[in-house]
Design an enzyme around this catalytic site. Structure first.
Site, PDB file in Angstrom:
ATOM      1  N   GLU A  52       0.867  -1.188   0.000  1.00  0.00           N
ATOM      2  CA  GLU A  52       0.000   0.000   0.000  1.00  0.00           C
ATOM      3  C   GLU A  52       0.908   1.245   0.000  1.00  0.00           C
ATOM      4  OE1 GLU A  52      -1.546   0.701   3.919  1.00  0.00           O
ATOM      5  OE2 GLU A  52      -3.259   1.880   3.197  1.00  0.00           O
ATOM      6  N   ASN A 116      -7.031   6.287  -1.587  1.00  0.00           N
ATOM      7  CA  ASN A 116      -5.944   5.346  -1.316  1.00  0.00           C
ATOM      8  C   ASN A 116      -6.191   4.195  -2.289  1.00  0.00           C
ATOM      9  OD1 ASN A 116      -4.131   3.487  -0.324  1.00  0.00           O
ATOM     10  ND2 ASN A 116      -4.580   3.901   1.831  1.00  0.00           N
ATOM     11  N   GLU A 152      -6.201   8.721   7.860  1.00  0.00           N
ATOM     12  CA  GLU A 152      -6.693   8.357   6.518  1.00  0.00           C
ATOM     13  C   GLU A 152      -8.085   8.909   6.264  1.00  0.00           C
ATOM     14  OE1 GLU A 152      -4.909   3.940   6.669  1.00  0.00           O
ATOM     15  OE2 GLU A 152      -5.713   4.521   4.730  1.00  0.00           O
ATOM     16  N   CYS A 178      -4.969  -2.880   3.062  1.00  0.00           N
ATOM     17  CA  CYS A 178      -4.669  -2.741   4.478  1.00  0.00           C
ATOM     18  C   CYS A 178      -5.844  -3.034   5.412  1.00  0.00           C
ATOM     19  CB  CYS A 178      -4.081  -1.363   4.735  1.00  0.00           C
ATOM     20  SG  CYS A 178      -3.066  -1.384   6.208  1.00  0.00           S
ATOM     21  N   ASN A 203       0.266  -0.906   5.549  1.00  0.00           N
ATOM     22  CA  ASN A 203       1.197  -0.127   6.388  1.00  0.00           C
ATOM     23  C   ASN A 203       0.596  -0.219   7.786  1.00  0.00           C
ATOM     24  OD1 ASN A 203       3.013   2.213   4.637  1.00  0.00           O
ATOM     25  ND2 ASN A 203       1.421   1.139   3.547  1.00  0.00           N
TER      26      ASN A 203
HETATM   27  N1  ING Z   1      -3.319   0.409   8.735  1.00  0.00           N
HETATM   28  C1  ING Z   1      -3.845  -0.285   9.799  1.00  0.00           C
HETATM   29  C2  ING Z   1      -4.428  -1.658   9.526  1.00  0.00           C
HETATM   30  O1  ING Z   1      -5.626  -1.869   9.596  1.00  0.00           O
HETATM   31  C3  ING Z   1      -4.266   0.313  11.950  1.00  0.00           C
HETATM   32  C4  ING Z   1      -4.810   0.505  10.610  1.00  0.00           C
HETATM   33  C5  ING Z   1      -3.518   1.315  12.461  1.00  0.00           C
HETATM   34  C6  ING Z   1      -4.437  -0.874  12.613  1.00  0.00           C
HETATM   35  C7  ING Z   1      -2.935   1.155  13.682  1.00  0.00           C
HETATM   36  C8  ING Z   1      -3.851  -1.048  13.835  1.00  0.00           C
HETATM   37  C9  ING Z   1      -3.096  -0.041  14.360  1.00  0.00           C
HETATM   38  O2  ING Z   1      -3.601  -2.541   9.359  1.00  0.00           O
HETATM   39  C10 ING Z   1      -3.917   0.840   7.587  1.00  0.00           C
HETATM   40  N2  ING Z   1      -3.156   1.615   6.791  1.00  0.00           N
HETATM   41  O3  ING Z   1      -5.069   0.551   7.307  1.00  0.00           O
END
Ligand code: ING
Length: 320
Positions: A52, A116, A152, A178, A203
């Site tokens: 991503e 995104n 986001e 993600c 990420n």
């Molecule tokens: N990242 C994360 C994910 O779902 C996240 C969102 C952030 C989860 C912090 C846990 C902790 O893997 C993205 N970019 O969606």
């Protein structure tokens, strides 16, 4: 794992990236992607999955008020001058790829919309599919006291392309991005359309900034659990590529992997840097799962599933 009668084997690579610094140029990121593609091709791969937002640092960790600075993280066309070399190398090597990036769309009136986004590119270098992230995690406003932000919802619109699947390189391919991988709805939407391989990038911070008390090891467990379940319950391959390592002070998990329709992890990256892992993916392997244990036509009872699309949040029935 039983071998399918009509095997359609695609050699697939998951190409994990280490951190991309804020100062790193698109050209530098593309050079890393080309190097990962060449390494994958050297190992026999004909399809490579990149992470991503693979062209820039994960900028939603910051509050960005300046519109010009925000726009600098987005691509206004794809391919473009900086990414064209990757498409050309893909065509030369006969190697398709999945790429995640920040997409800026301008309509005829000049209105800007930010997504995104991820694309599928086939082994001729042609774009065969596009997906825009639907499940946007985190917050639209900054969270006081969080170790870092996750904005986001501030920077991207919800994807407007649904969960499409595409015929590409001899199989039915889908994508998600993600946080999408944590929602069973994502996988079932792709499974109902016969996906045989789902490509995705992520990420993901080691520590959830909004649940800092959660033990760190659970992050990787939940990462793989979500995707292994999605693979098995829909009889599809899953190829998931992380942007890993400590990126601008935030530690992102690796764990990039290739998961068979049985739910088994068959290839796994073990560093938090640029790393390739390869597997022979028989795109017919999921057929026996789709035809038996998860034969949707024979076993699903949609007359009992109404809440799934009629109700957004959790609501206990009266008196419960
Ligand atoms: N990242 C994360 C994910 O779902 C996240 C969102 C952030 C989860 C912090 C846990 C902790 O893997 C993205 N970019 O969606």
């Amino acid at each position: 794992m039983p071998s399918a009668p009509s095997s359609r084997v695609l050699t697939v690579a998951v190409a994990q990236m280490g951190p991309i610094a804020r100062s790193e140029t698109r050209t530098q990121a593309v050079e890393r992607l080309i190097s990962l593609m060449e390494e994958s091709h050297g190992l026999g791969a004909k399809f490579v999955v990149f992470p991503e937002l693979a062209l820039t640092t994960f900028f939603p960790r910051w509050v960005i008020d300046d519109e010009e600075e925000l726009d600098s993280y987005f691509e206004t066309s794809m391919p473009n001058n900086e990414t064209q070399p990757l498409f050309e190398r893909a065509r030369e090597l006969g190697c398709g790829f999945h790429l995640g990036y920040a997409e800026l769309v301008r309509d005829d009136a000049g209105k800007k919309t930010y997504f995104n986004t991820a694309i599928l590119v086939d082994d001729t270098g042609a774009i065969t599919g596009k997906y825009r992230k639907i499940h946007l995690p985190g917050t639209a406003k900054t969270v006081a006291g969080a170790p870092h932000q996750h904005l986001e919802k501030r920077y991207f619109e919800v994807g407007d392309l649904g969960f499409p699947v595409f015929q590409s390189q001899g199989g039915v391919m889908g994508m998600c991005i993600c946080n999408d991988r944590r929602w069973p709805e994502t996988w079932r939407m792709l499974g109902l359309q016969g996906a045989e391989l789902v490509a995705l990038g992520y990420n993901t911070p080691h520590v959830n900034p909004f649940a800092t008390a959660e033990p760190v090891f659970l992050g990787m467990f939940h990462n793989h659990l979500s995707m292994q379940a999605g693979a098995y319950q829909n009889g599809t391959w899953v190829v998931a590529s992380a942007k890993a390592g400590v990126e601008e002070g935030v530690h992102h998990m690796g764990g990039s992997c290739i998961i068979a329709p049985t739910g088994e992890i068959v290839a796994l990256c073990h560093t938090e840097g640029d790393e390739v892992a390869v597997a022979q993916c028989d795109l017919s392997m999921g057929d026996y799962i789709k035809q038996n244990i998860f034969n949707f036509e024979a076993h699903r009872r949609i007359e009992h599933y109404g809440l799934i699309t009629s109700q957004t949040g959790m609501k206990r029935p009266d008196g419960v």
